[in-house]
Design a protein around this motif. Sequence first.
Motif, PDB file in Angstrom:
ATOM      1  N   ALA A 146       0.843  -1.193   0.000  1.00 59.99           N
ATOM      2  CA  ALA A 146       0.000   0.000   0.000  1.00 59.99           C
ATOM      3  C   ALA A 146       0.881   1.247   0.000  1.00 59.99           C
ATOM      4  N   PHE A 147       0.741   2.055  -1.045  1.00 55.39           N
ATOM      5  CA  PHE A 147       1.454   3.331  -1.151  1.00 55.39           C
ATOM      6  C   PHE A 147       0.435   4.447  -0.913  1.00 55.39           C
ATOM      7  N   THR A 148       0.694   5.290   0.076  1.00 54.23           N
ATOM      8  CA  THR A 148      -0.316   6.277   0.440  1.00 54.23           C
ATOM      9  C   THR A 148       0.239   7.699   0.415  1.00 54.23           C
ATOM     10  N   ALA A 149      -0.668   8.647   0.232  1.00 54.45           N
ATOM     11  CA  ALA A 149      -0.316  10.063   0.154  1.00 54.45           C
ATOM     12  C   ALA A 149      -0.391  10.706   1.535  1.00 54.45           C
ATOM     13  N   TRP A 150       0.021  11.977   1.602  1.00 51.97           N
ATOM     14  CA  TRP A 150       0.129  12.677   2.876  1.00 51.97           C
ATOM     15  C   TRP A 150      -1.141  13.386   3.293  1.00 51.97           C
ATOM     16  N   ASN A 151      -2.090  13.588   2.373  1.00 55.17           N
ATOM     17  CA  ASN A 151      -3.207  14.472   2.707  1.00 55.17           C
ATOM     18  C   ASN A 151      -4.219  13.837   3.660  1.00 55.17           C
ATOM     19  N   PHE A 152      -4.384  12.503   3.589  1.00 56.14           N
ATOM     20  CA  PHE A 152      -5.211  11.766   4.551  1.00 56.14           C
ATOM     21  C   PHE A 152      -4.402  10.563   5.021  1.00 56.14           C
ATOM     22  N   PRO A 153      -3.410  10.800   5.855  1.00 57.41           N
ATOM     23  CA  PRO A 153      -2.387   9.790   6.112  1.00 57.41           C
ATOM     24  C   PRO A 153      -2.861   8.565   6.874  1.00 57.41           C
ATOM     25  N   ALA A 154      -3.932   8.677   7.658  1.00 53.89           N
ATOM     26  CA  ALA A 154      -4.477   7.520   8.359  1.00 53.89           C
ATOM     27  C   ALA A 154      -5.569   6.846   7.528  1.00 53.89           C
ATOM     28  N   ALA A 279      -7.177  22.657   3.542  1.00 52.50           N
ATOM     29  CA  ALA A 279      -6.599  23.673   2.651  1.00 52.50           C
ATOM     30  C   ALA A 279      -6.774  23.311   1.180  1.00 52.50           C
ATOM     31  N   GLY A 280      -7.882  22.623   0.860  1.00 43.49           N
ATOM     32  CA  GLY A 280      -8.163  22.255  -0.524  1.00 43.49           C
ATOM     33  C   GLY A 280      -7.354  21.076  -1.025  1.00 43.49           C
ATOM     34  N   GLN A 281      -6.569  20.461  -0.164  1.00 45.22           N
ATOM     35  CA  GLN A 281      -5.705  19.350  -0.577  1.00 45.22           C
ATOM     36  C   GLN A 281      -6.446  18.028  -0.455  1.00 45.22           C
ATOM     37  N   VAL A 282      -7.486  17.896  -1.248  1.00 45.17           N
ATOM     38  CA  VAL A 282      -8.376  16.737  -1.213  1.00 45.17           C
ATOM     39  C   VAL A 282      -8.673  16.339  -2.653  1.00 45.17           C
ATOM     40  N   CYS A 283      -8.479  15.075  -2.981  1.00 50.25           N
ATOM     41  CA  CYS A 283      -8.629  14.655  -4.382  1.00 50.25           C
ATOM     42  C   CYS A 283     -10.053  14.793  -4.885  1.00 50.25           C
ATOM     43  N   VAL A 284     -11.046  14.672  -4.001  1.00 50.62           N
ATOM     44  CA  VAL A 284     -12.440  14.760  -4.438  1.00 50.62           C
ATOM     45  C   VAL A 284     -13.046  16.142  -4.198  1.00 50.62           C
ATOM     46  N   THR A 285     -12.220  17.100  -3.771  1.00 51.69           N
ATOM     47  CA  THR A 285     -12.792  18.406  -3.497  1.00 51.69           C
ATOM     48  C   THR A 285     -13.247  19.086  -4.784  1.00 51.69           C
ATOM     49  N   ALA A 286     -14.174  20.023  -4.636  1.00 49.70           N
ATOM     50  CA  ALA A 286     -14.656  20.780  -5.784  1.00 49.70           C
ATOM     51  C   ALA A 286     -13.579  21.760  -6.230  1.00 49.70           C
ATOM     52  N   ASN A 383      -6.169  21.730  -8.939  1.00 49.58           N
ATOM     53  CA  ASN A 383      -5.279  22.684  -8.263  1.00 49.58           C
ATOM     54  C   ASN A 383      -4.761  22.160  -6.938  1.00 49.58           C
ATOM     55  N   PHE A 384      -5.474  21.253  -6.295  1.00 48.98           N
ATOM     56  CA  PHE A 384      -5.053  20.632  -5.038  1.00 48.98           C
ATOM     57  C   PHE A 384      -4.626  21.695  -4.026  1.00 48.98           C
ATOM     58  N   GLY A 385      -5.479  22.675  -3.902  1.00 47.62           N
ATOM     59  CA  GLY A 385      -5.198  23.769  -2.984  1.00 47.62           C
ATOM     60  C   GLY A 385      -6.437  24.626  -2.795  1.00 47.62           C
ATOM     61  N   PRO A 386      -6.317  25.731  -2.078  1.00 47.91           N
ATOM     62  CA  PRO A 386      -7.484  26.541  -1.701  1.00 47.91           C
ATOM     63  C   PRO A 386      -7.923  27.527  -2.779  1.00 47.91           C
ATOM     64  N   ILE A 387      -8.216  27.008  -3.978  1.00 45.17           N
ATOM     65  CA  ILE A 387      -8.671  27.852  -5.082  1.00 45.17           C
ATOM     66  C   ILE A 387     -10.030  27.357  -5.566  1.00 45.17           C
ATOM     67  N   ALA A 388     -10.998  28.246  -5.614  1.00 50.69           N
ATOM     68  CA  ALA A 388     -12.309  27.950  -6.184  1.00 50.69           C
ATOM     69  C   ALA A 388     -12.491  28.814  -7.427  1.00 50.69           C
ATOM     70  N   ALA A 389     -12.643  28.171  -8.574  1.00 51.12           N
ATOM     71  CA  ALA A 389     -12.873  28.881  -9.831  1.00 51.12           C
ATOM     72  C   ALA A 389     -14.364  28.799 -10.155  1.00 51.12           C
TER      73      ALA A 389
END
Length: 478
Positions: A146-154, A279-286, A383-389
């Motif tokens: 299992a290779f996991t990312a840092w944004n939801f580490p648990a 901080a918008g670092q969520v793969c499923v975020t809008a 964008n993987f950050g706090p930007i809403a277009a």
Amino acid sequence: MQYDRYGLFIDGKWEKGSGSVLAVHDPATGEKLGEAPAATVEDVNRAIASAARAFTSWRHVPAWTRAELLHKAADVMIARTEEAAWVMTLETGKPLAQAKREWGLSYDQFRWQAEEARRIYGRIVESRAPGGRIEVHHEPVGVIAAFTAWNFPAFLIARKVAPALAAGCTAIVRPSREVPGISMLLIDCLREAGLPAGVVNLVTGSTETTYRPIMDSKIVRKISLTGSTAVGQQMIRDSAATMKRVSMELGGNAPVLVFDDADLEKTLDLCVPVKFANAGQVCVTADRFYVHERLHDDFARGFAARAAALKLGHGLDETSQMGPLINQRRVDAIEGIVADAKARGGNILTGGGRPKGQNTGFFFAPTVITGLPDDARAIAEENFGPIAAITPFTTDEEAFTRANATEMGLAAYAFTKDAKRMREASARLEAGMVGINSFALAAAEAPFGGIKASGMGREGGSEGIHDYLNVKLAQMAV
């Protein structure tokens, strides 16, 4: 921090490792939290061998016994919630309340998959041979990585390890180097719950020493990744040499369609907190909001006002609503997207840079941009950050066409009161997951995953465990 207390976990024991160390920093301050051991190639090979030995017995442990152990793991995790949230907040920067919620979602995975272990059903098919019978069985794949990312580490570890263990597989976990501490804590919960030695192993370290031994090993039969599309494509290519099975949860660029009959205030109440969570670092975020032209201006103004009112700060401050980005690379990336938006004539309604007076850490102000063409980076890329277009549309057909004009297909959302339009949006949006008047996708009981360049396979739900099972046919003749 607990890096000295734990370390690498191989064959049921914590050890310091024989390699170098990884410096871990608090993204809210930039200060060093400690040093975690970095595994050598030899360490990784020992972890693989340990998982292989454990598999010979773990695969035969009765499903009800496996289920009891996973339930015990969830119990231990619940008891260690405060500790876990503290560690997660320090490593990722997310507010404490969000860290606690993630830990809760993580032990939910062990609860759900414990029950799925008892429901691995085969079937019997009538044979065309007289007196014959066809049996269909499900067997564990074997050793998985299992290779996991840092944004939801648990949560990302739990979504992979829980179904693997429930299926009878053994596991090697390789977390992101930014967040080794919370992965250590989660693995220690499994140890405390009584999981047999070698069933789960943890190796932290550089890509150079941890990646290649796993990918080259014929013992490792499956890999699961949460990461970028580019990394996923490389792993798929590398897995071909040993014919590993793969599950890929990759990037997203989720559209939100706000139709003209949507409840404006309720929609904003949902969209703004979700957009700026972690901080918008969520793969499923809008990322990109397509709003009917009748509502567009009011929606944009309301969105910007709510975004500007969010309190930024260290996650351990319980009044903070948004924390920092994970590192300077993310800050640089977001600055590049904003610079592109300015060059394309975008209107920055709020944010657009570092918060005033914030001189430490990797903070970036919640940013709302309008007036962009669809090929601007803030709309065309994740964008993987706090930007809403935010951009207007006129007809439903236009909205669906623009929303689907991407190689990504992880999540998509729509807000409407009309039942027919709800059904149409669910059918026409090209994504592995669609939320209608809701962003609640990441639940243990629901299959999580994408299509197109956003990946393959599913995690969670009744479907999740099947990615860790082989199908075997047995033809019985009298």
